[in-house]
Design a protein around this motif. Sequence first.
Motif, PDB file in Angstrom:
ATOM      1  N   UNK A   2      45.454  34.965  46.117  1.00 32.66           N
ATOM      2  CA  UNK A   2      45.218  34.814  47.553  1.00 32.66           C
ATOM      3  C   UNK A   2      46.481  34.252  48.167  1.00 32.66           C
ATOM      4  N   UNK A   3      46.631  34.446  49.450  1.00 29.88           N
ATOM      5  CA  UNK A   3      47.883  34.064  50.079  1.00 29.88           C
ATOM      6  C   UNK A   3      47.914  32.604  50.492  1.00 29.88           C
ATOM      7  N   UNK A  31      38.353  34.724  45.177  1.00 28.41           N
ATOM      8  CA  UNK A  31      39.679  35.339  45.134  1.00 28.41           C
ATOM      9  C   UNK A  31      40.069  36.011  46.446  1.00 28.41           C
ATOM     10  N   UNK A  32      39.090  36.338  47.282  1.00 33.04           N
ATOM     11  CA  UNK A  32      39.396  37.004  48.557  1.00 33.04           C
ATOM     12  C   UNK A  32      39.296  36.058  49.745  1.00 33.04           C
ATOM     13  N   UNK A  33      39.095  34.764  49.486  1.00 30.00           N
ATOM     14  CA  UNK A  33      39.017  33.777  50.571  1.00 30.00           C
ATOM     15  C   UNK A  33      40.381  33.152  50.811  1.00 30.00           C
ATOM     16  N   UNK A  34      40.863  33.261  52.044  1.00 26.54           N
ATOM     17  CA  UNK A  34      42.141  32.650  52.386  1.00 26.54           C
ATOM     18  C   UNK A  34      42.064  31.143  52.155  1.00 26.54           C
ATOM     19  N   UNK A  54      41.502  41.772  33.940  1.00 27.00           N
ATOM     20  CA  UNK A  54      41.741  43.098  34.504  1.00 27.00           C
ATOM     21  C   UNK A  54      41.625  43.083  36.025  1.00 27.00           C
ATOM     22  N   UNK A  55      40.699  42.269  36.545  1.00 23.73           N
ATOM     23  CA  UNK A  55      40.528  42.243  38.001  1.00 23.73           C
ATOM     24  C   UNK A  55      41.461  41.273  38.688  1.00 23.73           C
ATOM     25  N   UNK A  56      41.702  40.128  38.079  1.00 28.05           N
ATOM     26  CA  UNK A  56      42.402  39.061  38.794  1.00 28.05           C
ATOM     27  C   UNK A  56      43.813  38.785  38.286  1.00 28.05           C
ATOM     28  N   UNK A 277      33.451  46.807  45.284  1.00 30.72           N
ATOM     29  CA  UNK A 277      33.994  46.658  46.628  1.00 30.72           C
ATOM     30  C   UNK A 277      34.258  45.184  46.896  1.00 30.72           C
ATOM     31  N   UNK A 278      35.264  44.925  47.736  1.00 31.93           N
ATOM     32  CA  UNK A 278      35.657  43.550  47.993  1.00 31.93           C
ATOM     33  C   UNK A 278      35.863  43.326  49.487  1.00 31.93           C
ATOM     34  N   UNK A 279      35.524  42.120  49.979  1.00 28.02           N
ATOM     35  CA  UNK A 279      35.824  41.822  51.381  1.00 28.02           C
ATOM     36  C   UNK A 279      37.319  41.981  51.647  1.00 28.02           C
TER      37      UNK A 279
END
Length: 363
Positions: A2-3, A31-34, A54-56, A277-279
Amino acid sequence: MTGMTGTGTPLRVGLVGYGLAGSVFHAPLIATTEGLALDTVVTSNPERQAQARAEFGDGLRFAATPEELLARADELDLVVIASPNKTHVPIATAALKAGLPVVVDKPISGTAAEARELAALADERGLLLSVFQNRRWDNDFLTLRKLFADGELGDVQRFESRFERWRPQLKGGWRESGDPAEIGGLLYDLGSHLVDQALVLFGPAASVYAESDARRAGSLADDDTFIAITHRSGVRSHLYVSATTAQLGPRFRVLGSQAGYVKYGLDPQEADLRDGKRPGDGSEWGVEPEALWGRVGSGESPQTGGGRPEPTVPGAYPSYYAAVAAAIRDGGPNPVTAHEAAAALDVLEAARRSARESVVVSL
């Protein structure tokens, strides 16, 4: 993973458990939460480690046990507990004593007393303790809250809410165990969500009545349970959780003094997460087709065209972890407190007693 945020480095998250809850819900949302970074996953299972890597990415770290994770508590900013129910209290206790904020999957514990003890420990340490009640951000629940805020239904008199499934064969595992120590069964699983939603909408419970059965051959834990709550506000909530429903009822049927709202089908976010699917991946998140919208009206059945279609508010699971990040970094409100979870457990404990003794339990 994440950024960076405007306030600095992302908060480093240790995730305990990578089964259904950890892999489908928590890891992708973290992982998709800023402002959050998935740092370490606790699992000793090589297949699950490979799946997570594999995903992260190869930068993801692993620990074999919660003890190994907490041995380097100074390298983390948050612990998320998505392990089997019976482990929630001991791991949360250890994490709080190590000085870390904690998110616990529902149910936080087996009893309301344990939840309040954890809440007291967190308060004493000045640490966030939050409970993952993602169903507060389901699309249909958000739509219902909007209808209430707009006064569309008048005074709500009865609230019917269902999590029904058709799973006539047992799958095995701790969730179906009859051992009380496992805190299995649908009452404490899906029932945790339905009771939480009812209390959010209509306030504290005055009394509880329940019927609970283990209907499937070989089932040792409840798989077909009904809970009736009389709220202090006067609203009656009728809640159904079942794995043995051959014909599914509406997810919500809400009856008010002016109109009712009927909604079929489940929020799409869990299915989307399961499908990978991911946000923020470019697709609309939490949006369902118009054909699945509920209907608002009076005097007619929605099944025969009665009422008007009510646009479903998009579901918003990402809002939970965004609020957790803001609570830790900026002192924002805790999205779901352990005290709220304890109030829901009061109802679940009362329901278990009611079903066992065939009595109405006053709270």
